[in-house]
Design a protein around this motif. Structure first.
Motif, short mmCIF file in Angstrom:
data_model
loop_
_atom_site.label_atom_id
_atom_site.label_comp_id
_atom_site.label_asym_id
_atom_site.label_seq_id
_atom_site.Cartn_x
_atom_site.Cartn_y
_atom_site.Cartn_z
N ALA A 161 -9.06 9.75 -3.77
CA ALA A 161 -7.71 9.27 -4.08
C ALA A 161 -7.25 8.16 -3.16
O ALA A 161 -6.68 7.15 -3.60
CB ALA A 161 -6.73 10.45 -4.03
N LEU A 162 -7.49 8.31 -1.86
CA LEU A 162 -7.07 7.29 -0.90
C LEU A 162 -7.85 6.00 -1.12
O LEU A 162 -7.27 4.90 -1.10
CB LEU A 162 -7.27 7.80 0.53
N ALA A 163 -9.15 6.11 -1.34
CA ALA A 163 -9.97 4.93 -1.57
C ALA A 163 -9.52 4.17 -2.81
O ALA A 163 -9.48 2.93 -2.83
CB ALA A 163 -11.44 5.32 -1.68
N LEU A 164 -9.16 4.91 -3.86
CA LEU A 164 -8.71 4.25 -5.09
C LEU A 164 -7.37 3.56 -4.89
O LEU A 164 -7.10 2.51 -5.50
CB LEU A 164 -8.62 5.27 -6.23
N ASP A 165 -6.52 4.10 -4.02
CA ASP A 165 -5.26 3.42 -3.69
C ASP A 165 -5.51 2.13 -2.91
O ASP A 165 -4.82 1.12 -3.11
CB ASP A 165 -4.34 4.35 -2.91
N CYS B 129 -2.74 4.62 10.69
CA CYS B 129 -1.30 4.45 10.89
C CYS B 129 -0.54 4.49 9.56
O CYS B 129 0.56 5.04 9.48
CB CYS B 129 -1.03 3.12 11.58
N LEU B 130 -1.14 3.90 8.51
CA LEU B 130 -0.44 3.81 7.23
C LEU B 130 -0.39 5.14 6.48
O LEU B 130 0.60 5.45 5.82
CB LEU B 130 -1.13 2.76 6.34
N SER B 131 -1.48 5.90 6.57
CA SER B 131 -1.56 7.13 5.78
C SER B 131 -2.44 8.16 6.48
O SER B 131 -3.50 8.53 5.99
CB SER B 131 -2.10 6.80 4.38
N PRO B 132 -2.00 8.65 7.67
CA PRO B 132 -2.85 9.54 8.47
C PRO B 132 -3.19 10.86 7.78
O PRO B 132 -4.32 11.34 7.88
CB PRO B 132 -2.02 9.76 9.74
N GLU B 133 -2.24 11.46 7.07
CA GLU B 133 -2.51 12.75 6.44
C GLU B 133 -3.51 12.61 5.30
O GLU B 133 -4.41 13.43 5.13
CB GLU B 133 -1.19 13.36 5.93
N ALA B 134 -3.37 11.55 4.51
CA ALA B 134 -4.31 11.32 3.40
C ALA B 134 -5.70 11.02 3.93
O ALA B 134 -6.71 11.43 3.34
CB ALA B 134 -3.81 10.18 2.52
N PHE C 117 0.85 -1.18 0.00
CA PHE C 117 0.00 0.00 0.00
C PHE C 117 0.88 1.23 0.00
O PHE C 117 1.64 1.46 0.94
CB PHE C 117 -0.92 0.01 1.23
N ARG C 118 0.83 1.98 -1.08
CA ARG C 118 1.64 3.19 -1.24
C ARG C 118 3.11 2.94 -0.90
O ARG C 118 3.76 3.70 -0.19
CB ARG C 118 1.08 4.33 -0.41
N GLY C 119 3.61 1.81 -1.41
CA GLY C 119 5.01 1.47 -1.24
C GLY C 119 5.35 0.73 0.03
O GLY C 119 6.48 0.25 0.19
#
Length: 358
Positions: A255-259, A220-225, A185-187
């Motif tokens: 964008a986050l949901a599509l990732d 935890c994985l992408s709090p800002e997004a 997930f996002r690298g």
């Protein structure tokens, strides 16, 4: 087959369904909560397994009273891998937990009611059997029927052989949910376990439960997004609310949901690439299940994109629609397991078998 009624069951991890089946038609359907390791007090998985056998017999006897005729055949669609040679259930995380082992269900039922022919099949096989009733055999070579819901499973149907090829010793085929995969997930490399206890199985990332795990980890994985995502308001809500928020976010191209969607479709696309590399005569991949249904049409678009990114050597670079031409999306029918169980029991009564062993 004669006009005698058949008792049919759809045994899932959340609900059990039962009905009478006669002349290709279902009677009224009874639904009750599943007997599983989460909702039933037990000391060992064996108690839950025996409780399932007891339920199947007692409910068959109730259906027999409703039918007012003797029931000689029972068809069972079961949400667990089943050895087609023996009727042995190999394991069921959703029903009996990660420590469950083999269960000789066929033998357990025969001990209880020797006078009944018990036909047991995996729920994906039953769904496939229901689906192929709508197919024109002259237009197909082989199809792959795939369910993506609480768990993931597939079955290949060979029209030339008229059945589902299975391993002649171990009696199974298509348990793709338990293939080990890499998920990112996002690298960030993800690590998760399947309901069966296995690490990095496809189920752990791409099933309904896998999706929910990933959504729970987003803070935890992408709090800002997440803060700027339409899913932010649902982060502390119950599972159904969170999954609904994810579905809405995907539909609105968040964008986050599509990732997240790309993360769950990427491993499945890699498996389909391997399948089509080895079997170019596979003319249809039929996708069904609650996850697919909730996320369409974005789900199939993401899967196609991931497939093209993965690629088939010397094919997809010059034939970009290779995968999409083969992809079929079918809405999950709540009764397809019962319908498939009915057809399977009829086949057994006529001395036919859906499984092909060579």
């Amino acid at each position: 087959m004669n006009d005698k009624e058949i008792a049919v069951f759809d045994i899932g991890g959340t609900h059990f369904r039962s009905a009478l089946w006669s002349n290709g038609q279902l009677g009224s359907v009874t639904r009750r909560p599943a007997i599983n390791y989460l909702n039933t007090a037990h000391h060992s998985p064996v108690e839950l397994q025996e409780a399932l056998a007891d339920y199947l017999v007692s409910e068959t006897e109730r259906l027999q009273l409703e039918s007012e005729t003797p029931i000689e055949h029972v068809g069972i669609s079961l949400g667990a891998p089943v050895n087609a040679c023996s009727g042995c259930v190999l394991k069921s995380g959703p029903l009996w937990g990660p420590k469950s082992g083999f269960f000789e269900l066929q033998a357990a039922l025969t001990r209880r009611r020797l006078d009944i022919r018990w036909t047991i099949a995996n729920d994906v096989t039953a769904g496939l059997v229901s689906y192929i009733q709508t197919c024109n055999p002259g237009r197909h070579s082989r199809i792959l029927f795939v369910t993506v819901s609480t768990g993931i499973g597939s079955r290949l149907y060979d029209f030339a052989r008229g059945g589902v090829p299975v391993d002649p010793v171990h009696g199974i085929q298509g348990e793709i949910g338990h293939i080990k995969v890499d998920a990112f997930f996002r690298g960030t490399r993800l690590k998760s376990s399947c309901d069966c206890g296995g690490c990095d199985h496809l189920n752990a990332y791409s099933s309904g439960r896998g999706v929910l795990k990933l959504l729970r980890e987003l803070p935890c994985l992408s709090p800002e997004a997440l803060e700027v995502s339409t899913m932010a308001a649902a982060r502390d809500e119950d599972d159904d609310t969170m999954l609904a928020a994810f579905s809405h976010a995907v539909a609105s191209a968040d964008a986050l949901a599509l990732d997240v969607l790309a993360t769950i479709t990427r491993p499945l696309a890699a498996i389909f690439s391997a399948v089509l590399t080895h079997d170019p005569l596979l003319d249809s991949i039929v996708l069904t299940g609650g996850v697919v249904d909730a996320l369409e049409p974005a789900y199939s678009a993401s899967l196609d994109r991931q497939f093209r990114n993965h690629g088939l050597f010397q094919i997809t670079e010059c034939d970009s629609s290779y995968f999409s031409r083969r992809l079929r999306i079918v809405s999950p029918g709540s009764l397809s397991g019962l319908v498939g169980a009915g057809h399977l029991a009829e086949m057994a009564a006529e001395g036919r078998n859906i499984h092909v062993f060579r």
